[in-house]
Write a protein that holds these residues in place. Sequence first.
Motif, PDB file in Angstrom:
ATOM      1  N   THR A 241     -40.119  -5.813 -77.464  1.00 53.60           N
ATOM      2  CA  THR A 241     -39.476  -6.584 -76.399  1.00 53.60           C
ATOM      3  C   THR A 241     -38.317  -7.414 -76.940  1.00 53.60           C
ATOM      4  N   LEU A 242     -38.505  -8.020 -78.104  1.00 52.43           N
ATOM      5  CA  LEU A 242     -37.421  -8.779 -78.732  1.00 52.43           C
ATOM      6  C   LEU A 242     -36.264  -7.860 -79.095  1.00 52.43           C
ATOM      7  N   ASP A 243     -36.580  -6.666 -79.616  1.00 52.36           N
ATOM      8  CA  ASP A 243     -35.588  -5.631 -79.911  1.00 52.36           C
ATOM      9  C   ASP A 243     -34.380  -6.218 -80.637  1.00 52.36           C
ATOM     10  N   ARG A 244     -34.628  -6.876 -81.751  1.00 53.04           N
ATOM     11  CA  ARG A 244     -33.536  -7.575 -82.419  1.00 53.04           C
ATOM     12  C   ARG A 244     -33.242  -7.048 -83.827  1.00 53.04           C
ATOM     13  N   LEU A 245     -33.664  -5.826 -84.141  1.00 53.97           N
ATOM     14  CA  LEU A 245     -33.237  -5.253 -85.412  1.00 53.97           C
ATOM     15  C   LEU A 245     -31.719  -5.118 -85.392  1.00 53.97           C
ATOM     16  N   PRO A 246     -31.047  -5.408 -86.484  1.00 56.78           N
ATOM     17  CA  PRO A 246     -29.575  -5.419 -86.466  1.00 56.78           C
ATOM     18  C   PRO A 246     -28.920  -4.071 -86.180  1.00 56.78           C
ATOM     19  N   ASP A 247     -29.556  -2.963 -86.588  1.00 55.44           N
ATOM     20  CA  ASP A 247     -28.911  -1.651 -86.468  1.00 55.44           C
ATOM     21  C   ASP A 247     -29.674  -0.653 -85.603  1.00 55.44           C
ATOM     22  N   HIS A 248     -30.920  -0.949 -85.266  1.00 58.50           N
ATOM     23  CA  HIS A 248     -31.767   0.006 -84.567  1.00 58.50           C
ATOM     24  C   HIS A 248     -32.366  -0.600 -83.301  1.00 58.50           C
ATOM     25  N   THR A 249     -32.555   0.255 -82.296  1.00 59.28           N
ATOM     26  CA  THR A 249     -33.205  -0.161 -81.053  1.00 59.28           C
ATOM     27  C   THR A 249     -34.665   0.263 -81.075  1.00 59.28           C
ATOM     28  N   LEU A 250     -35.488  -0.500 -80.371  1.00 61.01           N
ATOM     29  CA  LEU A 250     -36.927  -0.227 -80.318  1.00 61.01           C
ATOM     30  C   LEU A 250     -37.379  -0.145 -78.869  1.00 61.01           C
ATOM     31  N   LYS A 251     -38.267   0.810 -78.583  1.00 59.42           N
ATOM     32  CA  LYS A 251     -38.820   0.922 -77.242  1.00 59.42           C
ATOM     33  C   LYS A 251     -40.174   1.612 -77.309  1.00 59.42           C
ATOM     34  N   LEU A 252     -41.153   1.051 -76.619  1.00 58.70           N
ATOM     35  CA  LEU A 252     -42.464   1.687 -76.510  1.00 58.70           C
ATOM     36  C   LEU A 252     -42.458   2.582 -75.288  1.00 58.70           C
ATOM     37  N   ILE A 253     -42.833   3.854 -75.477  1.00 57.99           N
ATOM     38  CA  ILE A 253     -42.805   4.824 -74.381  1.00 57.99           C
ATOM     39  C   ILE A 253     -44.129   5.589 -74.341  1.00 57.99           C
ATOM     40  N   ASN A 254     -44.312   6.341 -73.263  1.00 57.51           N
ATOM     41  CA  ASN A 254     -45.528   7.163 -73.084  1.00 57.51           C
ATOM     42  C   ASN A 254     -46.798   6.319 -73.190  1.00 57.51           C
ATOM     43  N   ARG A 255     -46.763   5.117 -72.624  1.00 66.32           N
ATOM     44  CA  ARG A 255     -47.859   4.169 -72.799  1.00 66.32           C
ATOM     45  C   ARG A 255     -49.150   4.618 -72.117  1.00 66.32           C
ATOM     46  N   THR A 256     -49.059   5.498 -71.111  1.00 70.38           N
ATOM     47  CA  THR A 256     -50.268   5.930 -70.394  1.00 70.38           C
ATOM     48  C   THR A 256     -51.054   6.986 -71.160  1.00 70.38           C
ATOM     49  N   ARG A 257     -50.481   7.498 -72.242  1.00 72.13           N
ATOM     50  CA  ARG A 257     -51.171   8.516 -73.020  1.00 72.13           C
ATOM     51  C   ARG A 257     -52.394   7.907 -73.705  1.00 72.13           C
ATOM     52  N   ALA A 258     -53.410   8.720 -73.925  1.00 70.31           N
ATOM     53  CA  ALA A 258     -54.685   8.221 -74.458  1.00 70.31           C
ATOM     54  C   ALA A 258     -54.544   7.567 -75.827  1.00 70.31           C
ATOM     55  N   ASP A 259     -53.577   8.042 -76.637  1.00 70.60           N
ATOM     56  CA  ASP A 259     -53.435   7.494 -77.990  1.00 70.60           C
ATOM     57  C   ASP A 259     -52.524   6.277 -78.047  1.00 70.60           C
ATOM     58  N   GLY A 260     -52.056   5.783 -76.891  1.00 68.44           N
ATOM     59  CA  GLY A 260     -51.248   4.567 -76.869  1.00 68.44           C
ATOM     60  C   GLY A 260     -49.760   4.775 -76.797  1.00 68.44           C
ATOM     61  N   GLY A 261     -49.311   6.042 -76.876  1.00 68.40           N
ATOM     62  CA  GLY A 261     -47.887   6.310 -76.737  1.00 68.40           C
ATOM     63  C   GLY A 261     -47.136   6.319 -78.057  1.00 68.40           C
ATOM     64  N   ASP A 262     -45.815   6.101 -77.974  1.00 62.45           N
ATOM     65  CA  ASP A 262     -44.942   6.200 -79.141  1.00 62.45           C
ATOM     66  C   ASP A 262     -44.020   4.993 -79.241  1.00 62.45           C
ATOM     67  N   LEU A 263     -43.634   4.687 -80.475  1.00 61.72           N
ATOM     68  CA  LEU A 263     -42.566   3.731 -80.728  1.00 61.72           C
ATOM     69  C   LEU A 263     -41.294   4.541 -80.961  1.00 61.72           C
ATOM     70  N   ARG A 264     -40.314   4.367 -80.062  1.00 66.10           N
ATOM     71  CA  ARG A 264     -39.058   5.110 -80.151  1.00 66.10           C
ATOM     72  C   ARG A 264     -38.032   4.262 -80.897  1.00 66.10           C
ATOM     73  N   ILE A 265     -37.431   4.841 -81.947  1.00 68.69           N
ATOM     74  CA  ILE A 265     -36.454   4.136 -82.775  1.00 68.69           C
ATOM     75  C   ILE A 265     -35.151   4.920 -82.780  1.00 68.69           C
ATOM     76  N   ASP A 266     -34.060   4.238 -82.494  1.00 66.92           N
ATOM     77  CA  ASP A 266     -32.760   4.900 -82.512  1.00 66.92           C
ATOM     78  C   ASP A 266     -31.710   3.935 -83.047  1.00 66.92           C
ATOM     79  N   LEU A 267     -30.534   4.474 -83.383  1.00 70.88           N
ATOM     80  CA  LEU A 267     -29.438   3.649 -83.856  1.00 70.88           C
ATOM     81  C   LEU A 267     -28.742   2.963 -82.686  1.00 70.88           C
ATOM     82  N   ARG A 268     -28.299   1.752 -82.923  1.00 76.76           N
ATOM     83  CA  ARG A 268     -27.466   1.089 -81.923  1.00 76.76           C
ATOM     84  C   ARG A 268     -26.084   1.740 -81.909  1.00 76.76           C
ATOM     85  N   ARG A 269     -25.391   1.566 -80.813  1.00 76.24           N
ATOM     86  CA  ARG A 269     -24.059   2.138 -80.677  1.00 76.24           C
ATOM     87  C   ARG A 269     -23.132   1.603 -81.774  1.00 76.24           C
ATOM     88  N   GLY A 270     -22.416   2.507 -82.427  1.00 73.18           N
ATOM     89  CA  GLY A 270     -21.455   2.112 -83.440  1.00 73.18           C
ATOM     90  C   GLY A 270     -22.036   1.838 -84.810  1.00 73.18           C
TER      91      GLY A 270
END
Length: 311
Positions: A241-270
Amino acid sequence: MLLLREPFFALSNKDRVRLSEKGFQFAEEKRGWNMTITTNDPDIGVAQVGDGDILVFAVSKIMEEFNVPGEHTADTLASTIEFYPKELLSAIRRPNVKGGKTLTNLEAGLQRLMNTKISLKTGSVLTDCEFTLLTAYHRGGRRKAGGEPPRWSLTVPRWLLEEIASRDEARVVWFNPKNFDLAGTGGVKSSQLEQLVACWAVGERQYGPGMAVMIRVLRAHKLSGMRGMSKFVKALEKVATLDRLPDHTLKLINRTRADGGDLRIDLRRGKVRKLPAWRTNRPTRRSPEEHRDAIEGDGLPGDVGGSASWT
């Protein structure tokens, strides 16, 4: 990027039951990977996530030598580096603590790195390997009146030099010093996890062009070493929720899945960084799902050892 993505460091000595006779164990059958972390002296404890910053500094100094034109191998690179404590502490953004605790805390971190012993069994035949995170360190004496402050030194293990000298894949990558600022913010427990997630981001997603990567929440919990799943999920939710890594974005997705879903990590623009020409032999682009399954199913890449980042 083993040093950044594998559970070599604890969030704290209280979070992991690592000081028992059997030590802390981390196993993934799909990868043929079984790791045990023990200590030489239980009173000193195991390396914590903040102690890894010392290795980042050490690798950055060795990279200065490695980047000088010429042929460099693990045999020619110097394993011992000298430094002023103020130089190291400034590089990893550590505040100055009154009463001499700054140097005491630094030495405690060096001791924990030396004290942490990692045993690996890898592959279908289970090859044994044992190593520490630091070979030795030396603390300088007292400062003489009117003289320069004493220099300290540390000696990195052979496997780290081999990672730096390796040219078969980008094992050593840039690590934004702003990641050091994550220490000590947002609450003790969550800030330590935030530092750990930053390591995963650099180790897994890195800085090249490509797609996002995903880490299963269940696997992230195992990597973190935190005792309770519900406690970990709450902490991870805060970090995402804070999503404050300097170069990467964070998002929790697929939360309804039995194993708790995934942490999605990607580069910020630029934030894409160009790799050196000799380190551009990267794997074929994969979808986030393919990457998630690959890091859970692959064997140990390259020689057994670890990797680090440089600033």
